[in-house]
Design a protein around this motif. Structure first.
Motif, PDB file in Angstrom:
ATOM      1  N   UNK A  21      80.569  -0.872  23.911  1.00 54.06           N
ATOM      2  CA  UNK A  21      80.546   0.497  23.716  1.00 54.06           C
ATOM      3  C   UNK A  21      79.824   1.518  24.646  1.00 54.06           C
ATOM      4  N   UNK A  22      78.694   0.743  24.977  1.00 57.90           N
ATOM      5  CA  UNK A  22      77.693   1.794  25.858  1.00 57.90           C
ATOM      6  C   UNK A  22      78.335   1.697  27.442  1.00 57.90           C
ATOM      7  N   UNK A  23      78.650   0.413  27.782  1.00 56.28           N
ATOM      8  CA  UNK A  23      79.326   0.530  29.040  1.00 56.28           C
ATOM      9  C   UNK A  23      80.426   1.116  29.313  1.00 56.28           C
ATOM     10  N   UNK A  24      81.431   0.722  28.296  1.00 57.66           N
ATOM     11  CA  UNK A  24      82.888   1.236  28.335  1.00 57.66           C
ATOM     12  C   UNK A  24      82.918   2.920  28.080  1.00 57.66           C
ATOM     13  N   UNK A  25      82.202   3.320  27.272  1.00 60.88           N
ATOM     14  CA  UNK A  25      82.488   4.907  26.568  1.00 60.88           C
ATOM     15  C   UNK A  25      81.231   5.546  27.275  1.00 60.88           C
ATOM     16  N   UNK A  26      80.234   5.144  27.780  1.00 58.28           N
ATOM     17  CA  UNK A  26      79.313   6.204  28.403  1.00 58.28           C
ATOM     18  C   UNK A  26      78.936   5.905  29.676  1.00 58.28           C
ATOM     19  N   UNK A  27      79.368   4.639  30.140  1.00 54.60           N
ATOM     20  CA  UNK A  27      78.975   4.230  31.503  1.00 54.60           C
ATOM     21  C   UNK A  27      77.479   4.277  32.023  1.00 54.60           C
ATOM     22  N   UNK A  28      76.658   4.201  30.908  1.00 54.38           N
ATOM     23  CA  UNK A  28      75.192   4.408  31.396  1.00 54.38           C
ATOM     24  C   UNK A  28      74.583   3.043  31.416  1.00 54.38           C
ATOM     25  N   UNK A  29      73.442   3.069  32.131  1.00 54.54           N
ATOM     26  CA  UNK A  29      72.384   1.776  31.925  1.00 54.54           C
ATOM     27  C   UNK A  29      71.725   1.887  30.546  1.00 54.54           C
ATOM     28  N   UNK A  30      71.241   0.524  30.114  1.00 52.08           N
ATOM     29  CA  UNK A  30      70.179   0.708  29.215  1.00 52.08           C
ATOM     30  C   UNK A  30      69.158   1.755  29.188  1.00 52.08           C
ATOM     31  N   UNK A  31      68.426   1.932  30.269  1.00 55.41           N
ATOM     32  CA  UNK A  31      67.471   2.907  30.547  1.00 55.41           C
ATOM     33  C   UNK A  31      68.024   4.175  30.134  1.00 55.41           C
ATOM     34  N   UNK A  32      69.069   4.607  30.875  1.00 53.97           N
ATOM     35  CA  UNK A  32      69.500   5.920  30.812  1.00 53.97           C
ATOM     36  C   UNK A  32      70.000   6.258  29.433  1.00 53.97           C
ATOM     37  N   UNK A  33      70.421   5.406  28.714  1.00 57.57           N
ATOM     38  CA  UNK A  33      71.298   5.357  27.454  1.00 57.57           C
ATOM     39  C   UNK A  33      70.014   5.703  26.310  1.00 57.57           C
ATOM     40  N   UNK A  34      68.894   4.909  26.498  1.00 55.26           N
ATOM     41  CA  UNK A  34      67.801   4.878  25.561  1.00 55.26           C
ATOM     42  C   UNK A  34      67.225   6.197  25.872  1.00 55.26           C
ATOM     43  N   UNK A  35      67.078   6.588  27.063  1.00 53.33           N
ATOM     44  CA  UNK A  35      66.451   8.203  26.953  1.00 53.33           C
ATOM     45  C   UNK A  35      67.506   9.316  26.490  1.00 53.33           C
ATOM     46  N   UNK A  36      68.892   8.862  26.684  1.00 54.67           N
ATOM     47  CA  UNK A  36      69.667  10.044  25.962  1.00 54.67           C
ATOM     48  C   UNK A  36      69.447  10.001  24.465  1.00 54.67           C
ATOM     49  N   UNK A  37      69.438   8.957  23.923  1.00 51.02           N
ATOM     50  CA  UNK A  37      69.136   8.914  22.340  1.00 51.02           C
ATOM     51  C   UNK A  37      67.823   8.862  21.859  1.00 51.02           C
ATOM     52  N   UNK A  38      66.986   8.805  22.784  1.00 50.86           N
ATOM     53  CA  UNK A  38      65.369   8.908  22.456  1.00 50.86           C
ATOM     54  C   UNK A  38      65.062   7.736  21.758  1.00 50.86           C
ATOM     55  N   UNK A  39      65.382   6.462  22.072  1.00 54.25           N
ATOM     56  CA  UNK A  39      64.732   5.166  21.674  1.00 54.25           C
ATOM     57  C   UNK A  39      64.381   4.496  22.781  1.00 54.25           C
ATOM     58  N   UNK A  40      63.548   3.429  22.779  1.00 53.17           N
ATOM     59  CA  UNK A  40      63.066   2.750  23.800  1.00 53.17           C
ATOM     60  C   UNK A  40      64.233   1.880  24.441  1.00 53.17           C
ATOM     61  N   UNK A  41      64.018   1.337  25.745  1.00 51.28           N
ATOM     62  CA  UNK A  41      64.829   0.806  26.375  1.00 51.28           C
ATOM     63  C   UNK A  41      64.956  -0.701  25.708  1.00 51.28           C
ATOM     64  N   UNK A  42      63.723  -1.102  25.282  1.00 51.78           N
ATOM     65  CA  UNK A  42      63.365  -2.582  24.812  1.00 51.78           C
ATOM     66  C   UNK A  42      64.359  -2.624  23.375  1.00 51.78           C
ATOM     67  N   UNK A  43      64.385  -1.435  22.877  1.00 58.52           N
ATOM     68  CA  UNK A  43      65.272  -1.434  21.482  1.00 58.52           C
ATOM     69  C   UNK A  43      66.589  -1.618  21.488  1.00 58.52           C
ATOM     70  N   UNK A  44      67.117  -1.097  22.771  1.00 57.27           N
ATOM     71  CA  UNK A  44      68.675  -1.114  23.200  1.00 57.27           C
ATOM     72  C   UNK A  44      68.812  -2.667  23.366  1.00 57.27           C
ATOM     73  N   UNK A  45      67.914  -3.302  24.270  1.00 59.10           N
ATOM     74  CA  UNK A  45      68.086  -4.570  24.792  1.00 59.10           C
ATOM     75  C   UNK A  45      68.027  -5.540  23.591  1.00 59.10           C
ATOM     76  N   UNK A  46      67.135  -5.233  22.528  1.00 55.31           N
ATOM     77  CA  UNK A  46      66.896  -6.248  21.429  1.00 55.31           C
ATOM     78  C   UNK A  46      68.460  -6.233  20.628  1.00 55.31           C
ATOM     79  N   UNK A  47      68.738  -4.924  20.424  1.00 56.67           N
ATOM     80  CA  UNK A  47      69.994  -4.836  19.656  1.00 56.67           C
ATOM     81  C   UNK A  47      71.162  -5.423  20.589  1.00 56.67           C
ATOM     82  N   UNK A  48      71.480  -5.206  21.772  1.00 55.28           N
ATOM     83  CA  UNK A  48      72.453  -5.745  22.671  1.00 55.28           C
ATOM     84  C   UNK A  48      72.431  -7.176  22.747  1.00 55.28           C
ATOM     85  N   UNK A  49      71.061  -7.830  22.511  1.00 56.08           N
ATOM     86  CA  UNK A  49      71.178  -9.487  22.600  1.00 56.08           C
ATOM     87  C   UNK A  49      71.034 -10.010  21.491  1.00 56.08           C
ATOM     88  N   UNK A  50      71.012  -9.069  20.298  1.00 57.94           N
ATOM     89  CA  UNK A  50      71.169  -9.757  18.851  1.00 57.94           C
ATOM     90  C   UNK A  50      69.556 -10.332  18.515  1.00 57.94           C
TER      91      UNK A  50
END
Length: 91
Positions: free
Chosen positions: A37-66
Motif C-alpha cells: 500500500x505504502x509503495x504503490x499508493x503513496x510512493x513514499x519511503x518509510x521515513x517520509x511516510x512516518x513523518x506524514x502520519x506522525x509515527x516513528x519510522x521504527x513503528x512503520x518498519x515493525x509493522x511492515x516486517x510483522x
C-alpha cells in the motif's frame, strides 16, 4: 518500469482491491500488505511516510516486517492515507 506518480481513483481502487484480495487469501501478511500500500499508493519511503502520519519510522518498519505489536489506533493511522481503516468483523 517506472511507477505512476498520479493515480486515478479507479487505479487506486484496483491496487487496493488486489492487495486486499491477496491478504484475504493469506498470500501476503498484513505487514506485506502495508508495504505494498505504502509503495504503490503513496510512493513514499518509510521515513517520509512516518513523518506524514506522525509515527516513528521504527513503528512503520515493525509493522511492515510483522514484528512488534501495533495498536489498532496506530494501524488506522497507517491505513488512513490509503482510504482504509482496520476494525473487527464478526462472522
Amino acid at each position: 518500469m517506472s511507477k505512476p506518480t498520479n493515480l486515478t481513483p479507479s487505479q487506486r481502487e484496483a491496487i487496493r482491491n488486489e492487495i486486499l484480495q491477496q491478504l484475504e487469501n493469506n498470500e501476503i501478511s498484513l505487514g506485506e500488505a502495508v508495504t505494498q500500500f505504502r509503495k504503490q499508493l503513496t510512493h513514499l519511503t518509510q521515513t517520509n511516510y512516518a513523518e506524514l502520519i506522525k509515527i516513528s519510522r521504527r513503528s512503520i518498519q515493525q509493522i511492515e516486517t510483522d514484528t512488534g505489536n501495533p495498536s489498532l489506533q496506530t494501524l488506522n493511522k497507517v491505513l488512513k492515507p490509503m482510504g482504509m481503516t482496520m476494525g473487527v468483523k464478526l462472522k
